[in-house]
Design an enzyme around this catalytic site. Structure first.
Site, PDB file in Angstrom:
ATOM      1  N   ASP A  98       2.398   1.987   3.382  1.00 51.13           N
ATOM      2  CA  ASP A  98       3.094   1.142   3.897  1.00 51.13           C
ATOM      3  C   ASP A  98       4.758   1.573   3.865  1.00 51.13           C
ATOM      4  O   ASP A  98       5.574   1.174   4.718  1.00 51.13           O
ATOM      5  CB  ASP A  98       3.107  -0.521   3.389  1.00 51.13           C
ATOM      6  CG  ASP A  98       1.798  -0.889   3.458  1.00 51.13           C
ATOM      7  OD1 ASP A  98       0.993  -0.747   4.315  1.00 51.13           O
ATOM      8  OD2 ASP A  98       1.679  -1.653   2.348  1.00 51.13           O
ATOM      9  N   ASP A 126     -10.628 -11.038  11.052  1.00 50.31           N
ATOM     10  CA  ASP A 126      -9.763 -11.274  10.013  1.00 50.31           C
ATOM     11  C   ASP A 126      -8.058 -11.616  10.703  1.00 50.31           C
ATOM     12  O   ASP A 126      -7.561 -10.553  10.768  1.00 50.31           O
ATOM     13  CB  ASP A 126      -9.731 -10.134   9.136  1.00 50.31           C
ATOM     14  CG  ASP A 126      -9.096 -10.156   7.681  1.00 50.31           C
ATOM     15  OD1 ASP A 126      -8.734 -11.497   7.499  1.00 50.31           O
ATOM     16  OD2 ASP A 126      -8.925  -9.289   7.087  1.00 50.31           O
ATOM     17  N   HIS A 129     -11.206 -13.816   4.203  1.00 49.41           N
ATOM     18  CA  HIS A 129     -12.276 -12.974   3.848  1.00 49.41           C
ATOM     19  C   HIS A 129     -13.118 -13.933   3.392  1.00 49.41           C
ATOM     20  O   HIS A 129     -14.539 -13.853   3.567  1.00 49.41           O
ATOM     21  CB  HIS A 129     -12.076 -12.046   2.734  1.00 49.41           C
ATOM     22  CG  HIS A 129     -10.828 -10.855   3.266  1.00 49.41           C
ATOM     23  ND1 HIS A 129     -10.617  -9.992   2.106  1.00 49.41           N
ATOM     24  CD2 HIS A 129     -10.267 -10.822   4.078  1.00 49.41           C
ATOM     25  CE1 HIS A 129      -9.652  -9.311   2.779  1.00 49.41           C
ATOM     26  NE2 HIS A 129      -9.407  -9.546   4.077  1.00 49.41           N
ATOM     27  N   ASP A 166      -5.571 -13.226   9.653  1.00 47.46           N
ATOM     28  CA  ASP A 166      -4.481 -13.154   8.684  1.00 47.46           C
ATOM     29  C   ASP A 166      -3.394 -14.133   9.028  1.00 47.46           C
ATOM     30  O   ASP A 166      -2.315 -13.647   9.133  1.00 47.46           O
ATOM     31  CB  ASP A 166      -3.807 -11.536   8.493  1.00 47.46           C
ATOM     32  CG  ASP A 166      -5.096 -10.831   7.640  1.00 47.46           C
ATOM     33  OD1 ASP A 166      -5.948 -11.410   7.016  1.00 47.46           O
ATOM     34  OD2 ASP A 166      -5.066  -9.642   7.946  1.00 47.46           O
ATOM     35  N   ASP A 199      -0.706 -12.374   2.591  1.00 40.48           N
ATOM     36  CA  ASP A 199      -1.374 -11.484   3.269  1.00 40.48           C
ATOM     37  C   ASP A 199      -1.666 -11.945   4.506  1.00 40.48           C
ATOM     38  O   ASP A 199      -2.881 -12.301   5.138  1.00 40.48           O
ATOM     39  CB  ASP A 199      -2.572 -11.015   2.457  1.00 40.48           C
ATOM     40  CG  ASP A 199      -3.283  -9.647   3.324  1.00 40.48           C
ATOM     41  OD1 ASP A 199      -2.690  -9.365   4.350  1.00 40.48           O
ATOM     42  OD2 ASP A 199      -4.354  -9.037   2.746  1.00 40.48           O
ATOM     43  N   GLU A 227     -10.796  -6.888  -4.214  1.00 36.22           N
ATOM     44  CA  GLU A 227     -10.593  -8.214  -3.187  1.00 36.22           C
ATOM     45  C   GLU A 227     -11.909  -7.982  -2.159  1.00 36.22           C
ATOM     46  O   GLU A 227     -12.053  -7.176  -1.323  1.00 36.22           O
ATOM     47  CB  GLU A 227      -9.241  -7.684  -2.302  1.00 36.22           C
ATOM     48  CG  GLU A 227      -9.209  -8.694  -1.300  1.00 36.22           C
ATOM     49  CD  GLU A 227      -7.921  -8.203  -0.563  1.00 36.22           C
ATOM     50  OE1 GLU A 227      -6.754  -7.601  -1.105  1.00 36.22           O
ATOM     51  OE2 GLU A 227      -7.805  -8.443   0.745  1.00 36.22           O
ATOM     52  N   HIS A 249       0.806  -1.178   0.203  1.00 34.14           N
ATOM     53  CA  HIS A 249       0.197   0.050  -0.156  1.00 34.14           C
ATOM     54  C   HIS A 249       1.030   1.091   0.114  1.00 34.14           C
ATOM     55  O   HIS A 249       1.898   1.272   0.683  1.00 34.14           O
ATOM     56  CB  HIS A 249      -1.008   0.213   1.165  1.00 34.14           C
ATOM     57  CG  HIS A 249      -1.857  -1.164   1.652  1.00 34.14           C
ATOM     58  ND1 HIS A 249      -1.308  -2.175   2.206  1.00 34.14           N
ATOM     59  CD2 HIS A 249      -2.914  -1.099   1.339  1.00 34.14           C
ATOM     60  CE1 HIS A 249      -2.405  -2.704   2.526  1.00 34.14           C
ATOM     61  NE2 HIS A 249      -3.426  -2.251   1.888  1.00 34.14           N
ATOM     62  N   ASP A 256      -5.058 -13.636  -2.124  1.00 29.92           N
ATOM     63  CA  ASP A 256      -4.317 -13.396  -0.686  1.00 29.92           C
ATOM     64  C   ASP A 256      -4.116 -14.582  -0.009  1.00 29.92           C
ATOM     65  O   ASP A 256      -5.335 -15.068   0.651  1.00 29.92           O
ATOM     66  CB  ASP A 256      -4.950 -12.182  -0.018  1.00 29.92           C
ATOM     67  CG  ASP A 256      -4.343 -10.777  -0.426  1.00 29.92           C
ATOM     68  OD1 ASP A 256      -3.654 -10.813  -1.571  1.00 29.92           O
ATOM     69  OD2 ASP A 256      -4.659  -9.946   0.142  1.00 29.92           O
ATOM     70  N   GLU A 260      -9.121 -13.426  -0.973  1.00 30.23           N
ATOM     71  CA  GLU A 260      -8.481 -13.791   0.408  1.00 30.23           C
ATOM     72  C   GLU A 260      -9.220 -14.685   1.158  1.00 30.23           C
ATOM     73  O   GLU A 260     -10.485 -14.846   1.399  1.00 30.23           O
ATOM     74  CB  GLU A 260      -8.119 -12.211   0.969  1.00 30.23           C
ATOM     75  CG  GLU A 260      -7.633 -12.818   2.231  1.00 30.23           C
ATOM     76  CD  GLU A 260      -7.143 -11.455   3.084  1.00 30.23           C
ATOM     77  OE1 GLU A 260      -6.627 -10.312   2.451  1.00 30.23           O
ATOM     78  OE2 GLU A 260      -7.438 -11.352   4.414  1.00 30.23           O
TER      79      GLU A 260
HETATM   80  C1  XLS Z   1      -7.658  -6.249   4.647  1.00 30.71           C
HETATM   81  C2  XLS Z   1      -7.172  -6.568   3.093  1.00 30.71           C
HETATM   82  C3  XLS Z   1      -6.037  -5.862   2.984  1.00 30.71           C
HETATM   83  C4  XLS Z   1      -5.930  -6.037   1.329  1.00 30.71           C
HETATM   84  C5  XLS Z   1      -5.169  -4.903   0.810  1.00 30.71           C
HETATM   85  O1  XLS Z   1      -8.191  -6.999   5.178  1.00 30.71           O
HETATM   86  O2  XLS Z   1      -6.848  -8.188   3.070  1.00 30.71           O
HETATM   87  O3  XLS Z   1      -4.824  -6.179   3.379  1.00 30.71           O
HETATM   88  O4  XLS Z   1      -5.270  -7.150   1.111  1.00 30.71           O
HETATM   89  O5  XLS Z   1      -5.732  -3.478   0.967  1.00 30.71           O
HETATM   90 NI    NI Z   2      -5.933  -9.119   1.404  1.00 31.52          NI
HETATM   91 NI    NI Z   3      -7.607  -9.304   4.795  1.00 35.96          NI
END
Ligand code: XLS
Ligand code: NI
Ligand code: NI
Length: 438
Positions: A103, A306, A270, A308, A338, A231, A100, A295, A267
């Protein structure tokens, strides 16, 4: 030259009997699986946000991570991170990355200063890319963290916030051109709503579509049109996100005439937040010819958010790899981690070990999926299950030779004799498990 990972060697494949923790147990970049090298099949990417900027902080406490790239100023830290990031990519043999805007460079005191910082840091990134051959898979704009985005970005109630977001998207596409990025992501962030008492859904969605059309037009204008990805995510941070899941997002793209330029970035976490499986979302995207990228992560079924986590579930990843192989790979996308190390995995080398775990899991998934497809596991089972459609009646229906009247005539004559066969699903689940043990 400073090294940020002095104790970490280049990670090589050693097989699953190795006792060396800094080695791949399953991922063998140059080994041929399913007609291509594992590297070509998997197209691994590392994301900047979790790996370089996450500190292990959560809503209940401060960061825990020990990181050696903090400098005297935010810009010095940003430069150090670039070197540390490329060292990590190189040592893991990962050739793609994602970021991003927020980042990679500090926002400073104004948008102008932020853009200048982005220019300086991307000069540095470009030098490292040229040195190493590592490529930008996708970048995106962070239009959700700053307080100005409390009501969304493209869907904001304030036109001023929409304009600010547009400036970030333009800069994002400019940076994509500068770094020759393959794709560009729109993740909803706060594009959704918390209460219908004060929300006009159609108005907000039309504005999002307008922003996305502007992105396509600008890409065309500057001669750099990345593959755009949306996404999907059902909730978090907003209660109702507009890009809920693959099916909802595809209907949005169709309704707003965007399918020529947009595909989906699916993802795993998600998908499960939406009440689906990862493979369901991939399969739905694929049926629309819109599976662009993934992702790679996983949620925790006991926690409803989430999280991750790094993907380590071999069964899920095997089914995901079946979808990716059936899709003909991810030519404009990749397997982007991700994923973030847990709050308790505080050392620098955990970043290495976590990516090894994710890469090995996907390598196992690739090998298992290739074997399942070579053995026609799904094809044979589906052929049996749909066998009746090969008969005269089924073929006539599929060929459009029937109507309600002719089918009623058929049903009156034969309908009382319909018999069902068993799916034997438990048997197939048992056989599927054999492929995970290999
Ligand atoms: C957040 C998203 C984010 C996207 C990019 O939940 O996964 O990280 O991948 O903005
Ligand atoms: Ni993501
Ligand atoms: Ni995410």
């Amino acid at each position: 030259m400073t090294t940020y990972y002095p104790t970490i060697p280049t990670i090589n494949f050693e097989g699953n009997t190795t006792t060396n923790k800094y080695a791949f147990r399953h991922y063998n970049a140059d080994a041929i699986v399913g007609g291509k090298t594992m590297k070509e099949q998997l197209r691994f990417a590392i994301c900047y946000w979790h790996t370089m900027t996450a500190d292990g902080g959560d809503p209940f406490g401060a960061g825990t991570m020990v990181r050696n790239w903090e400098g005297a100023t935010p810009m010095e830290t940003a430069h150090n991170r670039v070197d540390a990031f490329f060292e990590l990519l190189t040592k893991l043999g990962v050739e793609l990355f994602c970021f991003h805007d927020a980042d990679i460079a500090p926002a400073g005191d104004s948008l102008e200063e932020w853009f200048a910082n982005l220019d300086e840091i991307t000069d540095h990134i470009k030098t490292k890319m040229d040195e190493t051959g590592i490529k930008l898979l996708w970048n995106t704009h962070n239009a959700f963290s700053h307080p100005r985005f409390a009501n969304g970005a493209g869907s904001s109630n304030k036109a001023e916030v929409f304009a600010y977001t547009a400036a970030q998207v333009k800069k994002g596409i400019d940076l994509s051109k500068k770094l020759n990025g393959t794709s560009y992501v729109f993740w909803g962030g706060r594009e959704g709503y918390e209460s219908l008492l004060n929300t006009d859904i159609k108005f907000e969605q039309d504005n999002i579509a307008n922003l996305w059309h502007m992105a396509v037009d600008y890409g065309k204008e500057i001669g750099h049109l990345p593959q755009f990805f949306v996404e999907p995510k059902p909730k978090e941070p907003t209660t109702h996100q507009y890009d809920f899941d693959a099916a909802t997002t595809m209907s949005f793209l169709q309704a707003h005439d965007l399918t020529d330029y947009f595909q989906l970035n699916i993802e795993a976490n998600h998908a499960t937040l939406a009440g689906h499986t990862f493979e369901h979302e991939l399969h739905v995207a694929r049926t629309f010819n819109a599976l662009g990228s993934i992702d790679a992560n996983q949620g925790n079924p006991i926690l409803g958010w989430d999280t991750d986590e790094f993907p380590v579930d071999v069964a899920t990843v095997t089914l995901a790899m079946v979808e990716i192989l059936e899709n003909g790979g991810l030519p404009k996308g990749g397997v982007n981690f991700d994923a973030k190390v847990r709050r308790t995995s505080i050392e620098m080398d955990d970043l290495v070990l976590a990516h090894i775990a994710g890469m090995d899991t996907f390598a196992r998934g690739l090998k298992n999926a290739t074997a399942l497809l070579e053995d026609k596991f799904f094809e044979n089972m589906e052929a049996e299950r749909y066998a009746s459609w090969k008969g005269a009646l089924g073929q006539d229906i599929r060929a459009g030779k029937t109507d309600l009247k002719s089918l009623t005539a058929w049903a009156l004559e034969n309908g009382d004799d319909i018999t069902l066969e068993s799916n034997h699903i438990e048997y197939y689940q048992n056989v599927f498990n054999d492929y995970l043990a290999k």
